[in-house]
Enzyme design. Structure first.
Site, PDB file in Angstrom:
ATOM      1  N   ASN A 122       0.820  -1.211   0.000  1.00 36.29           N
ATOM      2  CA  ASN A 122       0.000   0.000   0.000  1.00 36.29           C
ATOM      3  C   ASN A 122       0.853   1.261   0.000  1.00 36.29           C
ATOM      4  O   ASN A 122       0.485   2.269  -0.585  1.00 36.29           O
ATOM      5  CB  ASN A 122      -0.924   0.025   1.216  1.00 36.29           C
ATOM      6  CG  ASN A 122      -1.742   1.299   1.262  1.00 36.29           C
ATOM      7  OD1 ASN A 122      -2.572   1.533   0.390  1.00 36.29           O
ATOM      8  ND2 ASN A 122      -1.482   2.164   2.240  1.00 36.29           N
ATOM      9  N   ASP A 193       1.529   6.616   0.073  1.00 34.85           N
ATOM     10  CA  ASP A 193       0.806   5.567  -0.643  1.00 34.85           C
ATOM     11  C   ASP A 193       1.400   5.347  -2.031  1.00 34.85           C
ATOM     12  O   ASP A 193       1.648   6.305  -2.764  1.00 34.85           O
ATOM     13  CB  ASP A 193      -0.674   5.953  -0.809  1.00 34.85           C
ATOM     14  CG  ASP A 193      -1.468   5.717   0.458  1.00 34.85           C
ATOM     15  OD1 ASP A 193      -0.850   5.687   1.542  1.00 34.85           O
ATOM     16  OD2 ASP A 193      -2.698   5.546   0.360  1.00 34.85           O
ATOM     17  N   ASP A 223      -0.262  -6.804   3.372  1.00 38.47           N
ATOM     18  CA  ASP A 223      -0.657  -5.805   4.359  1.00 38.47           C
ATOM     19  C   ASP A 223      -1.714  -4.850   3.784  1.00 38.47           C
ATOM     20  O   ASP A 223      -1.612  -4.412   2.635  1.00 38.47           O
ATOM     21  CB  ASP A 223       0.597  -5.007   4.771  1.00 38.47           C
ATOM     22  CG  ASP A 223       0.327  -3.988   5.861  1.00 38.47           C
ATOM     23  OD1 ASP A 223      -0.159  -4.388   6.927  1.00 38.47           O
ATOM     24  OD2 ASP A 223       0.609  -2.793   5.642  1.00 38.47           O
ATOM     25  N   GLU A 259      -4.662  -9.061   4.443  1.00 33.97           N
ATOM     26  CA  GLU A 259      -5.233  -8.374   5.604  1.00 33.97           C
ATOM     27  C   GLU A 259      -6.292  -7.399   5.109  1.00 33.97           C
ATOM     28  O   GLU A 259      -5.969  -6.278   4.722  1.00 33.97           O
ATOM     29  CB  GLU A 259      -4.145  -7.617   6.384  1.00 33.97           C
ATOM     30  CG  GLU A 259      -4.693  -6.945   7.633  1.00 33.97           C
ATOM     31  CD  GLU A 259      -3.964  -5.664   8.037  1.00 33.97           C
ATOM     32  OE1 GLU A 259      -4.150  -5.218   9.186  1.00 33.97           O
ATOM     33  OE2 GLU A 259      -3.226  -5.091   7.210  1.00 33.97           O
TER      34      GLU A 259
END
Ligand code: CA
Length: 516
Positions: A122, A193, A223, A259
């Site tokens: 991310n 990001d 993640d 996740e």
């Protein structure tokens, strides 16, 4: 005859070709490790990769009985938790060297332990050379030339300018650069990001994945997937589908667990991506389905939820593998919210470790470590012994809680009634009945509401029963849904074990029985 021989040879060839990668069994019990808090092999106060390697026998098939390890990030990073990466193809020097990592991989291979690396896509660190280069380029005017004289500096040609989201306009969740530009960073200014729709970055990500998979890691824990594209589920799923498909071409057996820290309906929408597993957040933590069932004595409700959840995710992806857990490095530790009551801790363990899919144990959970509040408290050093501090790392600098365990790993291994031994015993039971991991699960409407009764149909039929209620439950064995099955394994989280004869299985409160 000749044709048969040829067919046989072909079949053997196929089996041989498959054995290297596709034969990897994705159904495993995993163990999550914060490397810096696990075992310090060289006495500098920091847990390290050699420390993990030295403790593999305690974790593996001969010890606790896990089949896989998920390492929280091991790549270079300025933070103690290392979720902001500065180099996706290296090992943080605080944890050791790439040679240490390779040695750990080899040691895992010898024990049939699958190793998962935490892949943080991310965002990168704000100190990643990509980000530093891009930020520097944005300070100067574009060259306006074709070809560009200096692609490394020119903002119109420096590829890293496309790796992130930059804008001249501020917005919520965006952070300012000294040169008047802003960049997106949902997790804060130190975590810009990444722009996952950028083609050059995507090629880089595949190359990074290939780097680790070619070494022999079994796959990745992904993640923060819901943050990939600003919580746009459709776009996130599209990225994950692309990643899964691209990986499958070169590494068909790579295992991915995502996740997606969100509600059940949204998690279900991620499964069509083809990512094998997503952590089962709605079943986890203090307010999740597992603890609610054990604490409230509502076994039947949990069985129905577990069966419905498997049906939901398998409808989205026939190969979906659930990933139940009690807590992880972002959550209050389970021993704390279970008030350190041993029967409660054992019962919750029996329930979630005998659910379908791949259970994930958070290091220290199996000895009853506590930790809540600030994140550092949830990532405290593993208590290898209550009386011997050898190899126990220093706690994270900002932790404001300490462990007060009367017994660490060494003492609990020596105590047949310890939590560690109960985890080991439960994992032995799970291993004896592989249908629990991969079978099709149904909830059996038997016993009282305190009974969680799950039937698993795979190679054989296995029934797992938990009495989480307050009263004894008697079940007929000669007739009804249990007829023809044999009681194979019994566990007790409290005083008494289940008993049985040819006609009746008697389950005291806080017990488990496995039949097949
Ligand atoms: Ca160390």
């Amino acid at each position: 005859m000749k044709r048969t021989a040829l067919l046989l040879a072909l079949l053997m060839l196929c089996a041989g070709a498959a054995s290297s990668e596709t034969a990897f069994d994705k159904h495993r019990v995993y163990y999550e490790i914060f490397v810096g808090g696990f075992y310090d092999s060289d006495g500098d106060g920091m847990g390290d990769l050699n420390g993990v390697r030295q403790k593999l026998d305690i974790l593996g098939p001969e010890g606790l009985g896990v089949g896989g390890v998920w390492l929280m990030p091991v790549m270079p990073s300025p933070s103690y938790h290392k979720y902001d990466v500065t180099d996706y193809r290296a090992i943080d020097p605080a944890y050791g060297t790439m040679a240490d990592f390779d040695a750990l991989l080899a040691a895992c291979g010898e024990r049939d332990i699958a190793l998962l690396v935490d892949l943080v896509l991310n965002h990168s660190s704000s100190e990643h050379p990509w980000f530093l280069s891009a930020a520097r380029s944005l300070s100067i005017p574009p060259c306006g030339q074709e070809p560009c004289a200096d692609a490394a500096l020119c903002p119109a040609h420096n590829p890293y300018c496309g790796y992130y989201h930059f804008s001249k306009t501020p917005a919520s969740g965006w952070h300012s650069l000294p040169n008047g530009w802003y960049y997106q960073g949902a997790f804060g200014p130190h975590m810009p990001d990444l722009n996952l729709s950028n083609e050059a970055l995507r090629a880089e990500i595949l190359s990074v994945a290939d780097f680790w998979l070619s070494k022999g890691v079994a796959g990745f824990r992904l993640d923060a997937v819901i943050e990939y594209e600003n919580r746009n589920t459709a776009q996130n799923v599209a990225f994950l589908s692309w990643f899964r498909t691209e990986l499958a071409a070169r590494h068909p057996s790579a295992y991915l667990v995502g996740e997606a820290w969100t509600d059940a309906a949204t998690i279900a929408r991620y499964y069509p991506s083809g990512v094998d597993s997503f952590f089962n957040f709605p079943f986890s933590q203090n307010d999740g389905a597992i603890v609610a069932a054990v604490r409230g004595g509502k076994g039947r409700a949990l069985a129905e939820k577990a069966a419905a959840w498997q049906a939901t995710i398998r409808a989205a992806n026939p190969d979906a593998i659930d990933a139940p857990f009690l807590s992880n490095h972002d959550n209050a530790r389970s021993a704390g919210f279970l008030a350190r009551k041993l029967p409660l801790m054992k019962m919750c363990a029996a329930v979630y470790l005998l659910l379908p899919g791949n259970p994930f144990i958070y290091y220290g959970e199996e000895i009853g470590m506590t930790g809540s509040g600030r994140d550092e408290n949830k990532r405290q050093p593993m208590v290898w012994s209550a009386g011997d501090s050898t190899g126990i790392p220093n706690p994270p600098a900002d932790a404001d809680q300490t462990q007060s365990l009367a017994a660490g790993v060494a003492e609990q291994i020596g105590d047949p009634d310890s939590l560690w031994r109960f985890y080991q015993q439960t994992l032995r039971v799970r291993a004896r009945h592989p249908e629990i991991a991969y079978g099709a699960v149904t909830a059996l409407p038997i016993g009282e509401s305190g009974l969680c009764a799950l039937r698993f149909d795979g190679g054989g039929t296995v029934v797992v029963l938990h009495n989480v209620g307050k009263t004894e439950i008697r079940l007929p064995l000669a007739e009804g849904p249990l007829a023809g099955l044999t009681v194979m394994d019994c566990l007790r989280a409290d005083a008494a074990l289940p008993t049985f004869d040819k006609t009746t299985l008697t389950m005291p409160p806080m017990t488990t029985a496995v039949l097949r």
